[in-house]
Design a protein around this motif. Sequence first.
Motif, PDB file in Angstrom:
ATOM      1  N   GLY A   1      27.351  43.789  31.311  1.00  0.00           N
ATOM      2  CA  GLY A   1      27.575  45.095  31.928  1.00  0.00           C
ATOM      3  C   GLY A   1      28.172  44.997  33.322  1.00  0.00           C
ATOM      4  O   GLY A   1      29.144  45.682  33.647  1.00  0.00           O
ATOM      5  N   GLY A   2      27.602  44.129  34.141  1.00  0.00           N
ATOM      6  CA  GLY A   2      28.118  43.963  35.502  1.00  0.00           C
ATOM      7  C   GLY A   2      29.528  43.412  35.529  1.00  0.00           C
ATOM      8  O   GLY A   2      30.359  43.823  36.343  1.00  0.00           O
ATOM      9  N   SER A   3      29.810  42.475  34.625  1.00  0.00           N
ATOM     10  CA  SER A   3      31.151  41.875  34.577  1.00  0.00           C
ATOM     11  C   SER A   3      32.200  42.883  34.142  1.00  0.00           C
ATOM     12  O   SER A   3      33.291  42.940  34.716  1.00  0.00           O
ATOM     13  N   VAL A   4      31.873  43.674  33.121  1.00  0.00           N
ATOM     14  CA  VAL A   4      32.834  44.693  32.662  1.00  0.00           C
ATOM     15  C   VAL A   4      33.088  45.702  33.767  1.00  0.00           C
ATOM     16  O   VAL A   4      34.240  46.070  34.032  1.00  0.00           O
ATOM     17  N   PHE A   5      32.019  46.138  34.434  1.00  0.00           N
ATOM     18  CA  PHE A   5      32.200  47.090  35.530  1.00  0.00           C
ATOM     19  C   PHE A   5      33.037  46.480  36.653  1.00  0.00           C
ATOM     20  O   PHE A   5      33.961  47.115  37.174  1.00  0.00           O
ATOM     21  N   ALA A   6      32.746  45.236  37.019  1.00  0.00           N
ATOM     22  CA  ALA A   6      33.483  44.571  38.103  1.00  0.00           C
ATOM     23  C   ALA A   6      34.934  44.323  37.713  1.00  0.00           C
ATOM     24  O   ALA A   6      35.848  44.547  38.528  1.00  0.00           O
TER      25      ALA A   6
ATOM     26  N   THR B   1      37.143  45.623  46.484  1.00  0.00           N
ATOM     27  CA  THR B   1      37.656  44.809  47.587  1.00  0.00           C
ATOM     28  C   THR B   1      36.996  43.434  47.620  1.00  0.00           C
ATOM     29  O   THR B   1      37.327  42.620  48.470  1.00  0.00           O
ATOM     30  N   LEU B   2      36.080  43.176  46.691  1.00  0.00           N
ATOM     31  CA  LEU B   2      35.335  41.921  46.695  1.00  0.00           C
ATOM     32  C   LEU B   2      36.127  40.740  46.154  1.00  0.00           C
ATOM     33  O   LEU B   2      35.886  39.611  46.545  1.00  0.00           O
ATOM     34  N   GLY B   3      37.016  40.980  45.238  1.00  0.00           N
ATOM     35  CA  GLY B   3      37.706  39.885  44.577  1.00  0.00           C
ATOM     36  C   GLY B   3      36.836  39.295  43.483  1.00  0.00           C
ATOM     37  O   GLY B   3      35.691  39.692  43.289  1.00  0.00           O
ATOM     38  N   VAL B   4      37.356  38.315  42.777  1.00  0.00           N
ATOM     39  CA  VAL B   4      36.648  37.727  41.645  1.00  0.00           C
ATOM     40  C   VAL B   4      35.393  36.990  42.105  1.00  0.00           C
ATOM     41  O   VAL B   4      34.311  37.145  41.531  1.00  0.00           O
ATOM     42  N   THR B   5      35.502  36.179  43.142  1.00  0.00           N
ATOM     43  CA  THR B   5      34.367  35.388  43.609  1.00  0.00           C
ATOM     44  C   THR B   5      33.240  36.285  44.125  1.00  0.00           C
ATOM     45  O   THR B   5      32.071  36.074  43.792  1.00  0.00           O
ATOM     46  N   GLY B   6      33.570  37.273  44.909  1.00  0.00           N
ATOM     47  CA  GLY B   6      32.557  38.199  45.418  1.00  0.00           C
ATOM     48  C   GLY B   6      31.903  38.993  44.308  1.00  0.00           C
ATOM     49  O   GLY B   6      30.685  39.207  44.315  1.00  0.00           O
ATOM     50  N   SER B   7      32.707  39.413  43.337  1.00  0.00           N
ATOM     51  CA  SER B   7      32.161  40.161  42.204  1.00  0.00           C
ATOM     52  C   SER B   7      31.218  39.301  41.381  1.00  0.00           C
ATOM     53  O   SER B   7      30.173  39.774  40.912  1.00  0.00           O
ATOM     54  N   LEU B   8      31.577  38.038  41.202  1.00  0.00           N
ATOM     55  CA  LEU B   8      30.723  37.134  40.442  1.00  0.00           C
ATOM     56  C   LEU B   8      29.359  36.978  41.125  1.00  0.00           C
ATOM     57  O   LEU B   8      28.314  36.985  40.462  1.00  0.00           O
ATOM     58  N   GLY B   9      29.360  36.851  42.429  1.00  0.00           N
ATOM     59  CA  GLY B   9      28.102  36.747  43.169  1.00  0.00           C
ATOM     60  C   GLY B   9      27.232  37.974  42.989  1.00  0.00           C
ATOM     61  O   GLY B   9      26.018  37.864  42.776  1.00  0.00           O
ATOM     62  N   VAL B  10      27.839  39.154  43.062  1.00  0.00           N
ATOM     63  CA  VAL B  10      27.099  40.404  42.878  1.00  0.00           C
ATOM     64  C   VAL B  10      26.531  40.480  41.471  1.00  0.00           C
ATOM     65  O   VAL B  10      25.368  40.846  41.270  1.00  0.00           O
ATOM     66  N   VAL B  11      27.336  40.122  40.470  1.00  0.00           N
ATOM     67  CA  VAL B  11      26.897  40.173  39.076  1.00  0.00           C
ATOM     68  C   VAL B  11      25.704  39.249  38.856  1.00  0.00           C
ATOM     69  O   VAL B  11      24.729  39.614  38.190  1.00  0.00           O
TER      70      VAL B  11
END
Length: 170
Positions: A113-118, A128-138
């Motif tokens: 769910g988090g990955s699809v949303f990101a 504005t997070l980018g892939v690396t920032g999004s991965l950390g949040v997920v």
Amino acid sequence: MRAGRLAVVSVTVLIALVLQASLLPPFSWRGIVPDLCLLVVVAAGLAKDARFAMLVGFGTGLLLDLAPPADHAAGRWALALVLVGFVAGSARQDQPPARSSLAAIIGVCSVVGGSVFALTGLLLGESTLGVTGSLGVVLVAAVLDVVVGLLVVPPLVRLFDRADPVPVAA
């Protein structure tokens, strides 16, 4: 969908949405809170089946997309939670899963769910997070979801089972 099940699921989704949007933000860690709405969808999948969970996921996702303080394109959470419903419903078995299996199911659903949303946010230029920032949040969100989900999902599964018991064949 039977009226009793619809009422129970609707009230549960609304309570989860209100708690997630109003009560949990002060307790967030770097803006990340457990996704109670996602956990309701997981419980729906484990209680019934993938089709039911996908319908719950779609409705819940639309509510998340439209509820304040939504700052993203409508439909992103709906898509993410439909896929979560599919995954959770596909993991359903005749018996309740063991705690380790339940933790794995919740973790996978949270990451999906988090990955699809990101990813949809990245594709639409809303993140504005980018892939690396999004991965950390997920990943942080997945850990929070597993911890809270181990407490919340089993009672929700029992609630959904009681709302619409399977008729016994005569």
